[in-house]
Motif scaffolding. Structure first.
Motif, short mmCIF file in Angstrom:
data_model
loop_
_atom_site.label_atom_id
_atom_site.label_comp_id
_atom_site.label_asym_id
_atom_site.label_seq_id
_atom_site.Cartn_x
_atom_site.Cartn_y
_atom_site.Cartn_z
N GLY A 189 43.05 -23.67 56.22
CA GLY A 189 43.48 -22.97 55.01
C GLY A 189 42.40 -22.54 54.06
N ALA A 190 41.12 -22.76 54.40
CA ALA A 190 40.04 -22.33 53.52
C ALA A 190 40.10 -20.82 53.32
N THR A 191 39.99 -20.40 52.09
CA THR A 191 40.07 -18.98 51.79
C THR A 191 38.70 -18.32 51.69
N ALA A 192 37.63 -19.14 51.67
CA ALA A 192 36.26 -18.64 51.60
C ALA A 192 35.32 -19.75 52.03
N VAL A 193 34.07 -19.39 52.36
CA VAL A 193 33.09 -20.39 52.76
C VAL A 193 31.78 -20.16 52.03
N LEU A 194 31.09 -21.26 51.74
CA LEU A 194 29.77 -21.23 51.12
C LEU A 194 28.77 -21.49 52.23
N VAL A 195 27.89 -20.54 52.49
CA VAL A 195 27.05 -20.59 53.69
C VAL A 195 25.58 -20.29 53.37
N GLU A 196 24.74 -20.62 54.35
CA GLU A 196 23.33 -20.25 54.27
C GLU A 196 23.00 -19.10 55.23
N ARG A 197 23.95 -18.77 56.09
CA ARG A 197 23.75 -17.66 57.04
C ARG A 197 25.11 -17.03 57.35
N ASP A 198 25.07 -15.81 57.77
CA ASP A 198 26.27 -15.04 58.08
C ASP A 198 26.98 -15.65 59.29
N LEU A 199 28.30 -15.88 59.14
CA LEU A 199 29.11 -16.39 60.24
C LEU A 199 30.15 -15.34 60.62
N GLU A 200 30.62 -15.41 61.84
CA GLU A 200 31.66 -14.50 62.29
C GLU A 200 33.02 -15.06 61.90
N LEU A 201 33.41 -14.77 60.67
CA LEU A 201 34.66 -15.28 60.11
C LEU A 201 35.43 -14.15 59.47
N GLU A 202 36.72 -14.35 59.30
CA GLU A 202 37.57 -13.34 58.69
C GLU A 202 37.84 -13.64 57.21
N VAL A 203 37.13 -14.58 56.64
CA VAL A 203 37.30 -14.92 55.22
C VAL A 203 36.01 -14.59 54.49
N PRO A 204 36.06 -14.43 53.17
CA PRO A 204 34.86 -14.13 52.39
C PRO A 204 33.80 -15.22 52.53
N GLN A 205 32.53 -14.80 52.48
CA GLN A 205 31.42 -15.73 52.57
C GLN A 205 30.48 -15.52 51.38
N ILE A 206 30.13 -16.64 50.72
CA ILE A 206 29.14 -16.60 49.65
C ILE A 206 27.86 -17.18 50.23
N VAL A 207 26.80 -16.41 50.23
CA VAL A 207 25.54 -16.83 50.82
C VAL A 207 24.59 -17.33 49.74
N VAL A 208 24.03 -18.52 49.97
CA VAL A 208 23.06 -19.12 49.04
C VAL A 208 21.89 -19.67 49.87
#
Length: 486
Positions: free
Chosen positions: A70-89
């Protein structure tokens, strides 16, 4: 406390702006975040999942699982192949605290947040501040060692709890802040009204490497995230910290154990004079004078009147596992449980315990040292017990993957004045049997301190966690002792 209410929904775009992150162009920055988690198993619908890169694992590997939950977004360090928004830090761990603060709407803006750090005394001081404040009419919640597996929870859990406490009407939340928490950013993004430094001594050097690095971790609590620094200047590290904090905090409130004068200790607790006012409480042991002084100074620093603080000190009661009495009036010996698991803390507990027994009585101690942890403290613990105790019973204390006999031998090496079999040093690796040795062989008027595990309810042996409670085991052997005397 009731379950925390949901935070105010926040768009991915706004959250990214709050923490200085970058939203991937095609990831839908208008999506809404309604929570935050670093554990894919605990993700709730609408949450931001934080892909923390750890020493042994990488949260990016669990992003699919989090999205499915159910996660609506992810906090990441690299681009992932996902269908939800990603915040890159650049670093998810460093961004997770500020992100949690934003998601839970900076809950310290709705309550007084107090942090307590130091090697020894964090739990007692935190609960003592809560007792004083509550007695003064302030609704409080304490977060720390007695609550769970971590002294300081990870930011998504901690800030949710502070949010829930504030929503439930808490005026003050007191948080034990460990050096690990500071090093790992678990309180990043928080703003403390006051932070207390108790002391610094040998501990966690397997993690920090040196006392200087250990101190640097503790000092982070005073790097500008707190309004008032409440610092023990009787401690050499505290004096250094007071100088550093002068340039980073709004004010520095110095305190020291000698702020309480005319001290009297007994089996009924402590008495003394604080800022010209008589005080007393039920804490046992002279070392608790420092903890009471710290709590009183903190209460004063957050705005409680000294005339109200002094009588409120009487509300402080013994903390489970902290020089906690197991014996009662029907017992002819005094048995105490204490969490002390480092050299200075063990010495302080034993020194205080001796004052509670008969003048001609002996002081026994039952203790060990944790396996897979700082081995350099083992001989100093033996030396500390050698200095203070009449009889030592060395045993197991969460040996984990190490051989208990080797841990005991390393401790015994520090007890230079005694050898196994001389009547003053026993090695009994089964902890229940070790407790029995002390309680059954103590003479009337003796004091027995069972140290190292305190409030803990399990023994970590190998990869197993086995039920074990020092207080329950001691109580059973005290019953047997009483029965044998009838």
């Amino acid at each position: 406390m009731s379950p925390p209410s949901s935070p105010t929904p926040m768009t991915v775009r706004r959250l990214a702006a709050e923490i200085g992150g970058r939203v991937l162009a095609a990831s839908g920055d208008a999506a809404v975040v309604r929570g935050i988690s670093h554990d894919s198993r605990l993700v709730e619908t609408g949450a931001l999942f934080c892909c923390v890169v750890g020493q042994h694992d990488d949260g990016h590997h669990y992003a699919d699982e989090a999205v499915a939950a159910g996660a609506t977004a992810v906090l990441v360090e690299r681009d992932l192949e996902l269908e939800v928004p990603q915040i890159v830090v650049p670093c998810v761990r460093e961004a997770m605290g500020p992100a949690s603060a934003a998601v839970w709407n900076y809950p310290w803006r709705r309550c007084t947040l107090v942090g307590v750090t130091g090697t020894a005394g964090k739990t007692t001081v935190s609960h003592a501040i809560g007792a004083i404040a509550s007695s003064c009419g302030v609704t409080c919640e304490v977060v720390g060692t007695l609550d769970g597996s971590h002294t300081t929870p990870e930011a998504p859990v901690l800030y949710r709890r502070i949010h829930g406490a504030a929503n439930d009407g808490a005026d003050m939340v007191i948080v034990e802040v460990s050096s690990h928490a500071l090093e790992l950013g678990r309180v990043d993004g928080a703003r403390f009204s006051a932070s207390v430094f108790t002391n610094l001594s040998h501990e966690h050097l397997d993690y920090h490497g040196s006392m200087e690095d250990y101190f640097a971790a503790k000092a982070r609590l005073f790097d500008g995230r707190t309004d008032t620094a409440v610092i023990n200047v009787a401690d050499p590290w505290g004096r250094t910290l007071a100088g550093l904090a002068t340039g980073t905090t709004g004010s520095v409130a110095e305190w020291q154990p000698s702020d309480i004068t005319d001290v009297a200790v007994s089996e009924r607790g402590l008495r003394g004079v604080w800022r010209g006012r008589p005080v007393h409480c039920g804490l046992l042991g002279r070392f608790n004078v420092a903890n009471v002084a710290a709590a009183a100074a903190a209460a004063s620093a957050v705005g409680l009147d000294d005339d109200a603080v002094a009588p409120a000190i009487s509300a402080i009661v013994p903390i489970p596992g902290r020089l906690w009495p197991v014996s009662g009036p029907d017992d002819d010996i005094c048995v105490l449980i204490d969490f002390a698991h480092k050299p200075d803390a063990l010495g302080a507990a034993l020194g205080s315990a001796r004052e509670l027994g008969e003048s001609n009585g002996r002081l026994w101690t039952v203790f060990g040292a944790g396996g897979d942890r700082d081995a350099s403290k083992r001989a100093p613990m033996g030396a500390s017990a050698d200095l203070h105790a009449d009889v030592m019973v060395l045993t197991s204390d969460n040996p984990r993957s190490e051989e208990p006999s080797q841990i005991a031998e390393a401790i015994a090496a520090g007890a230079e004045s005694r050898r196994p079999g001389d009547g003053r040093l026993h090695i009994e690796l089964d902890r229940a049997s070790a407790i029995s040795v002390a309680i059954q062989n103590a003479d009337a008027g003796d004091v027995v301190v069972i140290a190292g595990k305190g409030h803990e309810k399990a023994q970590l042996i190998g990869d197993r966690s086995l039920p074990f409670d020092d207080a329950e085991v001691a109580a059973e052997h005290l019953r047997r002792r009483r029965s044998s005397q009838r």
